[in-house]
Design a protein around this motif. Sequence first.
Motif, short mmCIF file in Angstrom:
data_model
loop_
_atom_site.label_atom_id
_atom_site.label_comp_id
_atom_site.label_asym_id
_atom_site.label_seq_id
_atom_site.Cartn_x
_atom_site.Cartn_y
_atom_site.Cartn_z
N ASP A 252 0.84 -1.19 0.00
CA ASP A 252 0.00 0.00 0.00
C ASP A 252 0.88 1.24 0.00
O ASP A 252 1.90 1.28 0.67
CB ASP A 252 -0.87 0.03 1.27
N GLY A 253 0.47 2.26 -0.72
CA GLY A 253 1.28 3.45 -0.76
C GLY A 253 2.48 3.21 -1.65
O GLY A 253 2.34 2.74 -2.77
N SER A 254 3.67 3.48 -1.16
CA SER A 254 4.84 3.43 -2.04
C SER A 254 5.83 2.35 -1.63
O SER A 254 6.96 2.35 -2.09
CB SER A 254 5.55 4.77 -1.99
N GLY A 255 5.43 1.43 -0.77
CA GLY A 255 6.39 0.46 -0.23
C GLY A 255 6.55 -0.78 -1.07
O GLY A 255 5.87 -1.00 -2.08
N TYR A 256 7.47 -1.61 -0.65
CA TYR A 256 7.71 -2.92 -1.25
C TYR A 256 7.62 -3.97 -0.15
O TYR A 256 7.92 -3.71 1.01
CB TYR A 256 9.10 -2.98 -1.88
N ARG A 257 7.26 -5.18 -0.56
CA ARG A 257 7.28 -6.31 0.36
C ARG A 257 7.63 -7.57 -0.45
O ARG A 257 7.54 -7.58 -1.67
CB ARG A 257 5.91 -6.46 1.04
N ILE A 258 8.00 -8.63 0.24
CA ILE A 258 8.33 -9.89 -0.43
C ILE A 258 7.07 -10.46 -1.07
O ILE A 258 6.00 -10.46 -0.47
CB ILE A 258 8.91 -10.91 0.59
N GLY A 259 7.21 -10.91 -2.31
CA GLY A 259 6.04 -11.38 -3.06
C GLY A 259 5.80 -12.86 -2.91
O GLY A 259 6.68 -13.63 -2.53
N LEU A 260 4.58 -13.26 -3.26
CA LEU A 260 4.17 -14.64 -3.11
C LEU A 260 4.98 -15.57 -4.04
O LEU A 260 5.20 -16.74 -3.72
CB LEU A 260 2.68 -14.76 -3.42
N ARG A 261 5.45 -15.04 -5.17
CA ARG A 261 6.22 -15.88 -6.09
C ARG A 261 7.54 -16.31 -5.45
O ARG A 261 8.01 -17.43 -5.64
CB ARG A 261 6.48 -15.12 -7.39
N LEU A 262 8.14 -15.41 -4.66
CA LEU A 262 9.39 -15.76 -3.97
C LEU A 262 9.11 -16.84 -2.92
O LEU A 262 9.88 -17.78 -2.75
CB LEU A 262 10.02 -14.54 -3.32
N TRP A 263 7.98 -16.69 -2.22
CA TRP A 263 7.59 -17.71 -1.26
C TRP A 263 7.42 -19.05 -1.97
O TRP A 263 7.85 -20.09 -1.48
CB TRP A 263 6.28 -17.29 -0.56
N GLU A 264 6.79 -19.00 -3.15
CA GLU A 264 6.52 -20.23 -3.91
C GLU A 264 7.83 -20.92 -4.31
O GLU A 264 7.97 -22.13 -4.13
CB GLU A 264 5.69 -19.88 -5.15
N VAL A 265 8.77 -20.14 -4.85
CA VAL A 265 10.07 -20.73 -5.24
C VAL A 265 10.79 -21.25 -4.00
O VAL A 265 11.35 -22.34 -3.99
CB VAL A 265 10.94 -19.69 -5.99
N GLY A 266 10.75 -20.45 -2.91
CA GLY A 266 11.43 -20.86 -1.69
C GLY A 266 10.88 -22.17 -1.13
O GLY A 266 11.61 -22.97 -0.56
N SER A 267 9.58 -22.38 -1.33
CA SER A 267 8.97 -23.59 -0.78
C SER A 267 9.46 -24.85 -1.50
O SER A 267 9.16 -25.96 -1.09
CB SER A 267 7.44 -23.49 -0.85
N LEU A 268 10.22 -24.66 -2.59
CA LEU A 268 10.82 -25.81 -3.28
C LEU A 268 12.09 -26.29 -2.59
O LEU A 268 12.64 -27.32 -2.95
CB LEU A 268 11.16 -25.43 -4.73
N SER A 269 12.58 -25.53 -1.63
CA SER A 269 13.79 -25.94 -0.91
C SER A 269 13.63 -27.35 -0.37
O SER A 269 12.76 -27.60 0.47
CB SER A 269 14.06 -24.97 0.24
N PRO A 270 14.43 -28.30 -0.87
CA PRO A 270 14.22 -29.70 -0.45
C PRO A 270 14.35 -29.88 1.06
O PRO A 270 13.67 -30.72 1.63
CB PRO A 270 15.32 -30.47 -1.18
N ARG A 271 15.20 -29.07 1.70
CA ARG A 271 15.34 -29.26 3.15
C ARG A 271 14.05 -28.96 3.87
O ARG A 271 13.60 -29.72 4.71
CB ARG A 271 16.48 -28.41 3.68
N SER A 272 13.42 -27.79 3.52
CA SER A 272 12.18 -27.47 4.21
C SER A 272 11.05 -28.37 3.73
O SER A 272 10.22 -28.83 4.50
CB SER A 272 11.81 -25.99 4.01
#
Lengths: 262, 262
Positions: A64-84
Amino acid sequence: MLGNGTKPAGRSVTSKVVSILNAFSPVHPELSLGELARRAGLPVSTTYRLASELVDWGGLERADGSGYRIGLRLWEVGSLSPRSKTLNELVLPFMQDLYEVTHQNVHLAVREGREALYVERVTGHRSVTVKSRRGGRLPLHATGVGKVLLAYASRADREEVLATPLKRFTPYTIVAPGLLRQALREVRRTGVAYAREEMTVGRTSIAVPVIDRTNQAVAALSIVLPSTSPAVDRLEPALRTAGRCASRQLRGATVPLSTDGE
Amino acid sequence: MLGNGTKPAGRSVTSKVVSILNAFSPVHPELSLGELARRAGLPVSTTYRLASELVDWGGLERADGSGYRIGLRLWEVGSLSPRSKTLNELVLPFMQDLYEVTHQNVHLAVREGREALYVERVTGHRSVTVKSRRGGRLPLHATGVGKVLLAYASRADREEVLATPLKRFTPYTIVAPGLLRQALREVRRTGVAYAREEMTVGRTSIAVPVIDRTNQAVAALSIVLPSTSPAVDRLEPALRTAGRCASRQLRGATVPLSTDGE
């Protein structure tokens, strides 16, 4: 075209992208362009350009406004981490069982350098509030999972942590290296670690190792509950059982979970 | 899910890093250097250099032998995504309650383009095996959560999906746009979606929307169970209740979850 004229003193574009991602933390989940540039150590113009590319991909999102936050696509790629992912798929059902029997917070953590990284958590409305959350980090010396991970780490890794100043979180945090070394020896002997109000006053955690087929403690499983709960004296066998069930399951896993030797 | 293949000159380093991350998928969690280069559409030398930088950061990890896999650090950064984090923290306890009452797979999904992205899953030893997993995607038209997300999407988004060829997964998948449109109208009227063997023969999913304070269905909550289970006819009220509890909780959330208007 990026990465040709604008490289200051050997800093690669990849490292700039990494700096932008590293700028976010549990305390700073949302950043303005200026904050992002400052925390990444980059000029605002560079930050804007790289962040825009990451937004196009979905790795960052506009807040909201002018900020940035981590996106869901990064979460999705990260969830491929075999360890987790492997820990999640193999160990979570046992955590679920343990939660259902105890109704306490059940945590799974791995060691990342000098900290415990919480990869999984099962919690419900009847569990007490705790400091740990999925994706969060807590110090090794003051938590149940941390003491297990430290006790079962290589001697070199353990001594490295013992050689650093150990932060005191409560009057009960063990900060003397000699006492901690002795406590960890006891953890190895008994196969269980207690952290009694060492991280948070009023909370006790009990933790056991999860052992994979290479015989390494790749993770620690814990229960966190109020220190005054009568269950503190009753739940160790249930936790030990779940830890053994999870270890047995991991031994059948085809994906190796330890990163040792790299 | 792949990068856009072989873009000629003018391709930024950021887009190359993104292509490397995009090369990994649930079907390809581990890639050799050659496979990674091919899937990213990059020369092997470039791939090696960028991948090495990502390994130094922890965003990639070396797999056994010569491969690469997504690293735990990327998972950790990804877990900061406010959309997954807020949904996780606010909705998970209700999913836990629903699991404990039903012992069936409980899922939470959000819409990402033309697919349902599964952000949370509670499952135990007594639940049936299903195709969905955390971080996985399934099509909107053939799943319970997908039908809910599609029913509550904007008309434009819905018609866009209806205009594409709808893949048939089982003899029961609804692939005629007119029939699907009618089914979605019914979902909006009743507030619940059933997918009876439309994705997998032998499995039925029941799903309800999770509504945030902007009155948008930001997620869908579902139960998946064997089609022959007598519980198919009994669990709708429990699911509806959990959906309402979760929506009520989200309305109190300070982090907006929808990305509309961006």
